[in-house]
Design an enzyme around this catalytic site. Sequence first.
Site, PDB file in Angstrom:
ATOM      1  N   ARG A  11       0.794  -1.269   0.009  1.00  0.00           N
ATOM      2  CA  ARG A  11       0.025  -0.115  -0.067  1.00  0.00           C
ATOM      3  C   ARG A  11       0.780   1.334   0.027  1.00  0.00           C
ATOM      4  NH1 ARG A  11      -5.188  -0.548   1.574  1.00  0.00           N
ATOM      5  NH2 ARG A  11      -5.464   1.251   2.424  1.00  0.00           N
ATOM      6  N   TYR A  12       1.904   1.237   0.455  1.00  0.00           N
ATOM      7  CA  TYR A  12       2.600   2.773   0.857  1.00  0.00           C
ATOM      8  C   TYR A  12       4.037   3.035   0.050  1.00  0.00           C
ATOM      9  CZ  TYR A  12      -0.909   1.849   4.455  1.00  0.00           C
ATOM     10  OH  TYR A  12      -2.039   1.711   5.133  1.00  0.00           O
ATOM     11  N   ARG A  76      20.649 -24.912   7.776  1.00  0.00           N
ATOM     12  CA  ARG A  76      20.647 -23.845   8.640  1.00  0.00           C
ATOM     13  C   ARG A  76      21.445 -22.691   8.789  1.00  0.00           C
ATOM     14  NH1 ARG A  76      15.239 -25.295   9.153  1.00  0.00           N
ATOM     15  NH2 ARG A  76      15.117 -27.485   9.825  1.00  0.00           N
ATOM     16  N   HIS A 150      -0.953  26.555  23.501  1.00  0.00           N
ATOM     17  CA  HIS A 150      -1.649  25.675  24.215  1.00  0.00           C
ATOM     18  C   HIS A 150      -3.165  25.359  23.511  1.00  0.00           C
ATOM     19  CE1 HIS A 150       0.819  26.600  27.552  1.00  0.00           C
ATOM     20  NE2 HIS A 150       0.548  27.791  27.143  1.00  0.00           N
ATOM     21  N   GLN A 232      33.044  -9.569  14.928  1.00  0.00           N
ATOM     22  CA  GLN A 232      32.584 -10.285  13.688  1.00  0.00           C
ATOM     23  C   GLN A 232      31.629  -9.317  13.049  1.00  0.00           C
ATOM     24  OE1 GLN A 232      29.701 -13.949  13.162  1.00  0.00           O
ATOM     25  NE2 GLN A 232      31.771 -14.818  13.516  1.00  0.00           N
ATOM     26  N   SER A 280     -16.234   9.392   4.148  1.00  0.00           N
ATOM     27  CA  SER A 280     -16.997   8.566   5.219  1.00  0.00           C
ATOM     28  C   SER A 280     -17.794   7.730   4.670  1.00  0.00           C
ATOM     29  CB  SER A 280     -17.621   9.285   6.384  1.00  0.00           C
ATOM     30  OG  SER A 280     -18.390   8.346   7.055  1.00  0.00           O
ATOM     31  N   ARG A 294      -2.445   9.013   7.736  1.00  0.00           N
ATOM     32  CA  ARG A 294      -1.858   7.876   7.507  1.00  0.00           C
ATOM     33  C   ARG A 294      -0.322   8.106   7.885  1.00  0.00           C
ATOM     34  NH1 ARG A 294      -2.417   5.886   1.351  1.00  0.00           N
ATOM     35  NH2 ARG A 294      -4.223   5.210   2.150  1.00  0.00           N
ATOM     36  N   SER A 325      19.923 -10.667  14.451  1.00  0.00           N
ATOM     37  CA  SER A 325      19.724 -11.036  13.188  1.00  0.00           C
ATOM     38  C   SER A 325      18.067 -11.029  12.812  1.00  0.00           C
ATOM     39  CB  SER A 325      20.180 -12.593  12.825  1.00  0.00           C
ATOM     40  OG  SER A 325      19.860 -13.027  11.599  1.00  0.00           O
TER      41      SER A 325
END
Length: 475
Positions: A11-12, A76, A150, A232, A280, A294, A325
């Site tokens: 969507r974005y 793995r 304010h 590392q 709406s 959004r 990770s």
Amino acid sequence: MNSYKNPLEERYSSEEMLFNFSHNNKFRTWRKLWIALAEIEKDLGLEISDEQIAELKANAENIDYDKATEYEKKFRHDVMAHVHTYGDVAPSAKGIIHLGATSAFVGDNTDLIQIRDGLLILKKKLVNVIKNLADFAIEYKDLPTLGFTHFQPAQLTTVGKRATLWLQSLVLDIEELDFFLETLRFRGVKGTTGTAASFLELFNGDYSKVKNLDKELSKRFGFEKVFGVSGQTYDRKIDAKVVALLGNIAQSAHKFTNDLRLLQNLKEIEEPFEKNQIGSSAMAYKRNPMRSERIGALAKYVMSLTTSSAMVASTQWFERTLDDSANKRLTIPQAFLAVDAILLIWNNIMNGIVVYPNRINKHIMEELPFMATEYIIMEEVKAGGDRQEIHEVIRVHSMEASKQVKVEGKENDLIERILNDHSLKLDKSKLKEVLDPKNFIGFAPIQTEEFIKNEVQPIIDQNKDLIGLEADLKV
């Protein structure tokens, strides 16, 4: 449709940012790193043939992802899965792929490349928001508007001057972004725990060759700075710093959209509302600020990620631990994708933002009489009046006018009350002249011009090649 899809993708976010963090870009970069490693190792005297390097190059984009998945399930280990997948299509070079390197060689260096390139993508969008806001500020630098403290009416400012407040935040953000890019270091070639021990044997103890390998490889990928030391992995504070930077941009965007949503409620300024857009499903008249909302939603998400990266950086053990990770795979790309979307939407808003000067002036005139009372008191004193007596007269009139507005729902008639009070000696015609909103905006227009000229325009000029952006939304 039966599995979860990331809305940032659907969507974005822009296609260029999605590609930056895509599998294709990631694993092609791994292969580019392996090719560069082999080439430089050959130049430094290791027994690697031109034919091996040629075969690596010929198959650089020949990636069998299904086979890589099979290997990863077996081992793995994602890096070794791709080493074997690459070796299957480049058999003569199989033995020299990843020679002397550790997993972080491809993983971390690719992450740093993606971070750098992601920031460059964001910088273009950020520069365009700055340009759009600067143009807006100059266009409306003289248009008076109610200032708020304010969220209560305060002294007047101008629409353009208010825009400079949004711009000021972005100036701080782009300064931070540029500094981050200027000081970003490459991991380079460091070995399994950062000691380059694996290269001690390869280069017969010649440390200068290891340093040359480190420096040359980093330059090939556009990095002038290289970490002098590492475990590392590269220092995970880099991740925390970049997500904090993205969080700062999100803060700036959220502040803008909060203000715009309030202004849209006041019907003074509105974000774009397209011809067929529905505000709406029930209330047909509504013009909801969905773009601003959004941005606010995405900004909250990005700001929440800053904590995650900070916790990862602070809890690394010694030379490396793997509990970073999975977090990095989620946090870094999604923070970039979300900020990319935020800036895209912000540009879209600025390309169609609407200002209603008459509505703005109506709100000013509802409050301006109260703001003019200090001037009226001072003029009365100049005419020989007693300051305390005059203050009481004006206070009584102000309370009655306020009652008219709040209790009876009528217009503010304070000025008429003062004009009809024959006990006051001030020049009535001069009072009417003074009630021009532009007499109450201080130095706002000049401040706007100076700020744009001195702090914003240099940023635009330095990045003029980035100006121009299509800011269409997916949905």
